[in-house]
Design an enzyme around this catalytic site. Structure first.
Site, PDB file in Angstrom:
ATOM      1  N   ASN A  13       0.857  -1.185   0.000  1.00  0.00           N
ATOM      2  CA  ASN A  13       0.000   0.000   0.000  1.00  0.00           C
ATOM      3  C   ASN A  13       0.897   1.241   0.000  1.00  0.00           C
ATOM      4  OD1 ASN A  13      -1.799   2.046   0.495  1.00  0.00           O
ATOM      5  ND2 ASN A  13      -2.419   1.324   2.532  1.00  0.00           N
ATOM      6  N   LYS A  15       0.110   4.259  -0.388  1.00  0.00           N
ATOM      7  CA  LYS A  15      -0.543   5.461   0.167  1.00  0.00           C
ATOM      8  C   LYS A  15      -0.276   6.675  -0.738  1.00  0.00           C
ATOM      9  CE  LYS A  15      -0.349   3.238   4.612  1.00  0.00           C
ATOM     10  NZ  LYS A  15      -0.294   3.334   6.058  1.00  0.00           N
ATOM     11  N   HIS A  97      -9.854   1.090   4.477  1.00  0.00           N
ATOM     12  CA  HIS A  97      -8.576   1.295   5.176  1.00  0.00           C
ATOM     13  C   HIS A  97      -8.796   2.309   6.303  1.00  0.00           C
ATOM     14  CE1 HIS A  97      -4.505   2.545   6.081  1.00  0.00           C
ATOM     15  NE2 HIS A  97      -4.119   1.408   5.552  1.00  0.00           N
ATOM     16  N   GLU A  99      -7.175   4.712   7.357  1.00  0.00           N
ATOM     17  CA  GLU A  99      -6.917   6.125   7.041  1.00  0.00           C
ATOM     18  C   GLU A  99      -8.099   6.736   6.283  1.00  0.00           C
ATOM     19  OE1 GLU A  99      -3.025   5.492   5.350  1.00  0.00           O
ATOM     20  OE2 GLU A  99      -2.306   4.981   7.362  1.00  0.00           O
ATOM     21  N   GLU A 165      -5.821  -4.791  10.515  1.00  0.00           N
ATOM     22  CA  GLU A 165      -4.824  -3.742  10.670  1.00  0.00           C
ATOM     23  C   GLU A 165      -5.111  -2.952  11.942  1.00  0.00           C
ATOM     24  OE1 GLU A 165      -2.745  -2.754   6.792  1.00  0.00           O
ATOM     25  OE2 GLU A 165      -4.483  -1.468   6.910  1.00  0.00           O
ATOM     26  N   GLY A 171       2.020   2.498  10.763  1.00  0.00           N
ATOM     27  CA  GLY A 171       2.938   3.611  10.598  1.00  0.00           C
ATOM     28  C   GLY A 171       3.585   4.063  11.892  1.00  0.00           C
ATOM     29  N   SER A 211       3.060  -1.856  10.470  1.00  0.00           N
ATOM     30  CA  SER A 211       4.516  -1.840  10.710  1.00  0.00           C
ATOM     31  C   SER A 211       5.194  -3.177  10.432  1.00  0.00           C
ATOM     32  CB  SER A 211       4.810  -1.376  12.145  1.00  0.00           C
ATOM     33  OG  SER A 211       4.336  -0.055  12.337  1.00  0.00           O
TER      34      SER A 211
HETATM   35  P1  PGA Z   1       2.503   0.470   7.679  1.00  0.00           P
HETATM   36  O1  PGA Z   1       1.064   0.617   6.989  1.00  0.00           O
HETATM   37  O2  PGA Z   1       3.106  -0.825   7.183  1.00  0.00           O
HETATM   38  O3  PGA Z   1       3.271   1.682   7.248  1.00  0.00           O
HETATM   39  O4  PGA Z   1       2.275   0.431   9.155  1.00  0.00           O
HETATM   40  C1  PGA Z   1       0.200  -0.484   6.832  1.00  0.00           C
HETATM   41  C2  PGA Z   1      -1.089  -0.065   6.189  1.00  0.00           C
HETATM   42  O5  PGA Z   1      -1.612   1.009   6.515  1.00  0.00           O
HETATM   43  O6  PGA Z   1      -1.623  -0.771   5.316  1.00  0.00           O
END
Ligand code: PGA
Length: 252
Positions: A13, A15, A97, A99, A165, A171, A211
């Site tokens: 992803n 982003k 997601h 976000e 998640e 993140g 992460s």
């Molecule tokens: P990250 O993001 O690996 O940077 O923690 C995962 C995600 O949001 O899919």
């Protein structure tokens, strides 16, 4: 539990990262990585889809959008439809997601509508669920996961893939321990058994996201109900992303 594992799936992803040159370079390095022990899908932002679709042509790497509007077309400034995603070479799309849920106030029901719309165009929705730090601390993790999953699937899509998640791990560099992740995945699979049936639930791939990196991937994937990863930050580096994917083959 079964040694007869579901084939792992790893999503990258991206982003809101990369411009076309970065995407092109990523794909060149990544595709030089050779055969991989997992299915792979990249989720670039919309302006990069054409570049990545062209770069991936002839490879087995899938392409997905990061979001979808429930409608096919119309007055929805800034949104993207399933028709447009398919036209850009996508076969996957992220739905719900965290976000999107947080930054754009996406409700559980909107996530369901998006997943249903995805299927209308032959896109596989990768439905994301996960609890916040406060919800986990309040002992509400399972309640939140159940609410999100039931909302997404009731009168929802028949075909889908799931990603757990935990929001506190996204993140942040703070990964769920393999035990915490396994507990949540087993809970989700138990719900799928109830909502679908035993065989369908056993066949579903449930990805972990939050992460994930080359250091923690092997231990996470060793857990029986983890079937791959949705990777954010580490998916921007082709070598790290390859290392995560390769770790999916080491114990199966
Ligand atoms: P990250 O993001 O690996 O940077 O923690 C995962 C995600 O949001 O899919």
């Amino acid at each position: 539990m079964s040694p007869n594992r579901r084939r792992p799936l790893v999503g990258g992803n991206w982003k809101m990262h990369f411009v076309r040159d970065d995407a092109q370079r990523f794909c060149e390095t990544f595709l030089a990585g050779g055969a991989l022990p997992a299915d792979v899908v990249l989720f670039p932002s919309f302006p990069l889809l054409a570049t990545v679709a062209a770069a991936l042509e002839g490879s087995e790497v899938g392409l997905g959008g990061q979001d979808i509007h429930p409608d096919e077309k119309g007055a929805h400034t800034g949104d993207v439809s399933g028709l447009q995603l398919v036209d850009s070479g996508c076969t996957w799309v992220l739905c719900g997601h965290s976000e999107r849920r947080q930054d754009h106030d996406e409700s559980d029901d909107l996530v369901r509508q998006k997943a249903v719309a995805a299927l209308r165009y032959g896109l596989t929705p990768l439905i994301c669920v996960g609890e916040t730090q406060a919800e986990r601390q309040a002992g509400r993790t399972f309640e939140v996961l159940e609410r999100q999953l039931r909302a997404a699937l009731t009168a929802g899509p028949a075909t889908f893939t799931l990603a757990y998640e935990p929001i506190w791990a996204i993140g942040t560099g703070e990964t769920a321990t393999p035990e915490i992740a396994q507990e949540a995945h087993a809970f989700l699979r138990g719900l799928l058994v109830e909502m679908l049936d035993e065989n369908a639930a056993e066949a579903k791939r449930i990805l972990y996201g939050g992460s994930v990196n080359p250091q923690n991937a092997a231990e996470l994937i060793s857990k029986p109900d983890l079937d791959g990863f949705l990777v954010g930050g580490a998916s921007l580096d082709p070598e790290k992303f390859l290392a995560i994917i390769r770790s999916c083959g080491s114990d199966s």
